[in-house]
Design a protein around this motif. Structure first.
Motif, short mmCIF file in Angstrom:
data_model
loop_
_atom_site.label_atom_id
_atom_site.label_comp_id
_atom_site.label_asym_id
_atom_site.label_seq_id
_atom_site.Cartn_x
_atom_site.Cartn_y
_atom_site.Cartn_z
N ARG A 264 0.79 -1.16 -0.16
CA ARG A 264 0.04 -0.09 0.10
C ARG A 264 0.79 1.33 -0.07
O ARG A 264 0.31 2.20 -0.59
CB ARG A 264 -1.01 0.19 1.11
N ASN A 265 2.08 1.10 0.58
CA ASN A 265 3.03 2.29 0.59
C ASN A 265 4.39 1.83 0.59
O ASN A 265 4.73 0.65 0.68
CB ASN A 265 2.56 3.19 1.68
N LEU A 266 5.07 2.89 0.63
CA LEU A 266 6.86 2.60 0.52
C LEU A 266 7.21 1.68 1.92
O LEU A 266 8.06 0.83 1.94
CB LEU A 266 7.48 3.88 0.77
N LEU A 267 6.61 1.92 2.92
CA LEU A 267 6.98 1.32 4.37
C LEU A 267 6.81 -0.38 4.09
O LEU A 267 7.32 -1.21 5.04
CB LEU A 267 6.24 1.81 5.58
N GLU A 268 5.76 -0.62 3.44
CA GLU A 268 5.47 -1.89 3.35
C GLU A 268 6.16 -2.84 2.11
O GLU A 268 5.89 -4.26 2.11
CB GLU A 268 3.81 -2.21 2.73
N GLU A 269 6.79 -2.19 1.17
CA GLU A 269 7.48 -2.63 0.23
C GLU A 269 8.66 -3.61 0.44
O GLU A 269 9.62 -3.08 1.16
CB GLU A 269 7.55 -1.78 -1.06
#
Length: 145
Positions: free
Chosen positions: A56-61
């Motif tokens: 969903r966002n950079l932190l999850e990738e």
């Protein structure tokens, strides 16, 4: 939506990737998909997303996805510069509603800027003319190295 949550397969970018929604495509390779923003903040506003991700966002990738994604962002940014000759380019990415994120599929914005031309607000304003977006997409795509 907060920084935490579950990826929704029905988001507009997932639908674009599956071919369920149209877009003005700029570039595609095995890892990255780039297309024109339909609510552009400036002429040539382009979005770059990972093709095989549920982040969903950079932190999850996963870092393995980020490496080719950021290289794709750089490649498309160079093409935007070459095609449109802006005075500057904003490359941005939002994480969570409080930051301004409205689509919960990891994505980067490439926003050309010209001296003396105001930039529109994120996620507001009117929808762009699809025919104009197609022309811009073709101009940028022609400069992809």
């Amino acid at each position: 939506m907060s920084l935490d949550g579950t990826y929704e397969d029905g988001n507009i970018f997932a639908k674009i990737l599956r071919g369920e929604m149209p877009c003005a495509k700029v570039f595609e390779d095995g890892e990255v998909f780039a297309f024109m923003d339909v609510f552009p903040q400036s002429r040539g506003h382009t979005l770059v997303i990972p093709k095989h991700s549920k982040a969903r966002n950079l932190l999850e990738e996963d870092p393995a996805v980020l490496a080719p994604l950021i290289l794709g962002v750089q490649r498309v940014t160079r093409a935007v510069r070459s095609a449109l000759n802006p005075d500057g380019i904003v490359v941005t990415q939002f994480n969570g509603a409080a930051s301004g994120q409205t689509i919960y599929h990891l994505h980067f914005h490439i926003i050309p800027r010209w001296e003396g031309v105001a930039m529109g607000r994120h996620a507001s304003g009117s929808m762009a003319d699809p025919a104009e977006l197609k022309v811009l997409a073709e101009q940028i795509a022609a400069k992809i190295a």
